[in-house]
Design a protein around this motif. Structure first.
Motif, PDB file in Angstrom:
ATOM      1  N   ALA A   1       0.868  -1.179   0.000  1.00  0.00           N
ATOM      2  CA  ALA A   1       0.000   0.000   0.000  1.00  0.00           C
ATOM      3  C   ALA A   1       0.901   1.224   0.000  1.00  0.00           C
ATOM      4  N   PRO A   2       0.431   2.357  -0.528  1.00  0.00           N
ATOM      5  CA  PRO A   2       1.250   3.566  -0.561  1.00  0.00           C
ATOM      6  C   PRO A   2       1.742   3.969   0.826  1.00  0.00           C
ATOM      7  N   VAL A   3       2.856   4.685   0.853  1.00  0.00           N
ATOM      8  CA  VAL A   3       3.450   5.134   2.116  1.00  0.00           C
ATOM      9  C   VAL A   3       2.477   6.031   2.873  1.00  0.00           C
ATOM     10  N   LEU A   4       1.822   6.947   2.161  1.00  0.00           N
ATOM     11  CA  LEU A   4       0.957   7.925   2.808  1.00  0.00           C
ATOM     12  C   LEU A   4      -0.480   7.417   2.900  1.00  0.00           C
ATOM     13  N   PRO A   5      -1.182   7.708   4.001  1.00  0.00           N
ATOM     14  CA  PRO A   5      -2.591   7.323   4.096  1.00  0.00           C
ATOM     15  C   PRO A   5      -3.424   8.105   3.092  1.00  0.00           C
TER      16      PRO A   5
END
Length: 601
Positions: free
Chosen positions: A108-112
């Motif tokens: 999943a991407p680093v940022l929420p």
């Protein structure tokens, strides 16, 4: 006998032309139809937008503003026998993007997702977990290549002082090199990483030094560049006091000998009392307008049982107006609660002592909404409001600095208008025309669930409508000069109509356009609009884009808002994105030298 699991429904952002693309093209020759205007030769149109590198996982929240920055451009290469359009697209190599590429185990991407942070249904536990995950990845990254900045540079791209800067408010601007769209490095107000040692400067830039410097250097996604002085004017909005800081970066190349060099870095703007979501602001040749909406962006909202982003419909919207080089002299003006994500032009009202006028005034044109529902709709979230239709209208404000009052505030036209711009060389002056994006159904929200789908480009003669308003002053706030619907405007055959609509063919959709003036223009609108377009008849029966789907770049006559003079067929589609800009041949040829480029392993 076990039951089959129900198939996961796709996010709207993973279907049609909202879905990201992953193939990066080097400069690739394109076929075209029609005639390429000479003003385009040697120049390049570039559009920025969020394009997630890591594939979307089932049940993960997703927002149209999430994702890694991807630049898509058409370069009109000058050749010995004329011109050849070439398409290029590249990810902006930010710290976050590089981490995703170099660590394939990331699922999943680093940022929420922004959708998680703004969703009233998100639990405190869920939000804390996604934020702790991001913090953990950032700390883990320090054992390899550290994530020093979390900016994704996915919002816009501007030219300043022989640099092209990709922007996003979660970090400083990122310099890129044209026409190949190579990533150079973060720009701190003094220099960009990767530039020649001759441009090095050890002084702290945006954000200053210290532990909190990386937060203070967050820079608006919409910097404004003065076309006369070349100055870059920005603000920095953060979670820590004084919440908003302000910088003015002069142009070394435009500065005249003996001329004063006005450099401001990280100057506090007093009068803002809590963290707010701020996207754009107004800049005239002499004044700056900060927009303080009742739209909080505060992680500490979680302790108050509120989402990180919350809109207060009972609050007030405040405008802080101050001289360009004196934010400490800010004057605050209040009006009804609204949201303004984009301004289009701000200019100073010239004094006329011979007419008895001795009051200083600042004017601003912007896109105004009554709520923040579009922010929620772009994340497929039910807005926390009873309103189902949200009109985004082009509005006019006048601030009287002598009487300290908002003397004029009303809509210019009743039609929906967003993603607006004017002729760039006329910014900060009292111009005639504004160009923007509209929809036939009258509301962007009705086309959302992912992001707006633009089937009309609109030209508005602001000068004519302001003249009409001077003869019959509209009611404050709720008033409107031209109350016609877009359907009524499209039926008009008046050649002098102040509102003109370019209608896309059925199933075709456009993106934000940029204006390019004709070299021998005799009127302000004598020029061209360029925009990426996509034919959705290429989608399959499930609404997905087929592998060989292609977008086009159209060049439209801005005078009659009818003729498509050029159609460039691209080798792939360009997903519906955010903001674009036109860069001239002169700007491309005069870029500052680069010593090294950013890359991935």
């Amino acid at each position: 006998m076990s039951q089959k699991a129900k198939p996961q429904s796709k996010s709207p952002l993973q279907t049609g032309n909202f879905a990201p693309v992953h193939h990066q093209h080097t400069l690739t020759p394109c076929k075209y139809h029609g005639t390429i205007p000479r003003e385009l030769i040697g120049g390049q149109y570039i559009r920025n937008g969020a394009n997630p590198y890591i594939p979307q996982q089932p049940n993960r929240a997703e927002h149209w503003f999430d994702g890694d920055g991807m630049l898509s451009g058409v370069f009109f290469r000058r050749t010995t026998d004329g011109v050849r359009p070439e398409y290029v697209n590249r990810f902006v190599v930010t710290d976050v993007f590089r981490t995703a590429v170099e660590n394939p185990l990331l699922r999943a991407p680093v940022l929420p997702s922004i959708a998680t942070l703004i969703d009233p249904a998100s639990s405190l536990v869920r939000i804390v977990c996604v934020m702790l995950r991001t913090v953990g990845i950032v700390i883990w990254s320090w054992f390899s290549r550290p994530i020093r900045r979390i900016g994704v540079a996915n919002t816009s791209i501007v030219h300043h002082d022989e640099r092209m800067l990709a922007t996003c408010e979660s970090g400083p601007p990122m310099r890129v090199f044209l026409p190949q769209l190579y990533t150079v490095g973060w720009f701190d107000g003094w220099k960009a990483e990767g530039e020649s040692i001759k441009s090095a400067n050890d002084k702290p830039g945006f954000g200053g030094s210290g532990l909190l410097g990386s937060l203070r250097e967050w820079t608006t996604g919409h910097p404004h560049v003065d076309p006369q002085t070349g100055e870059l004017v920005v603000f920095h909005s953060t979670f820590i006091k004084p919440y908003v800081r302000y910088s003015v970066i002069p142009s070394e190349k435009k500065q005249q000998k003996g001329e004063a060099r006005h450099l401001l870095l990280n100057m506090p703007v007093p009068g803002i009392f809590s963290p707010k979501m701020m996207h754009d602001f107004g800049v005239s040749h002499n004044h700056t307008v900060i927009i303080d909406m009742p739209l909080s962006l505060d992680p500490f909202n979680l302790a108050r049982n509120k989402p990180v982003v919350a809109f207060n419909p009972n609050g007030t919207t405040r405008f802080g107006v101050f001289p360009r080089y004196a934010p400490d002299k800010v004057q605050w003006f209040e009006t009804d609660a609204c949201t303004i994500f984009h301004t289009v032009n701000t200019w100073d009202e010239p004094l006329s002592p011979e007419k008895g006028e001795n009051e200083s005034k600042v004017n601003m044109i912007c896109c105004r909404m009554k709520t923040a529902s579009v922010l929620f709709s772009a994340g497929n979230i039910q807005p926390p409001t009873t309103e189902t239709v949200e009109q985004c209208r082009l509005c006019y404000y006048q601030f009287n600095l002598t009487t300290k009052q908002v003397t004029k505030q009303w809509a210019l036209s009743a039609i929906e208008l967003e993603f607006v711009n004017i002729a760039p060389h006329l910014e900060m002056s009292n111009t005639h025309f504004v160009y923007g994006c509209s929809t036939r159904n009258g509301s962007f929200n009705e086309a959302l669930g992912a992001g707006p789908k633009i089937d009309c480009l609109t030209k508005i003669d602001v000068a004519e409508l302001l003249d009409r308003a001077g003869r019959e002053l509209p009611a404050p706030v709720s008033g409107c000069v031209d109350g016609r619907s877009i359907q009524e405007v499209m039926k008009s055959d008046d050649p002098n109509d102040p509102v003109t609509v370019f209608q896309m063919p059925d199933k075709w959709y456009a993106q934000e356009c940029s204006f390019i003036p004709r070299s021998d223009a005799v009127t302000e609108d004598d020029g061209w609009l360029v925009t990426f377009v996509f034919d959705e008849s290429q989608l399959d029966q499930d609404g997905n884009a087929v592998d060989d789907a292609k977008s086009e770049l159209w060049v439209i006559d801005a005078r009659n808002m009818r003729d498509v003079v050029t159609r460039v067929v691209l080798p792939q589609r360009v997903p519906y994105g955010l903001h674009g800009n036109w860069f001239s041949e002169d700007e491309i040829l005069k870029q500052r030298p680069v010593e090294r480029l950013r890359g991935v392993v």
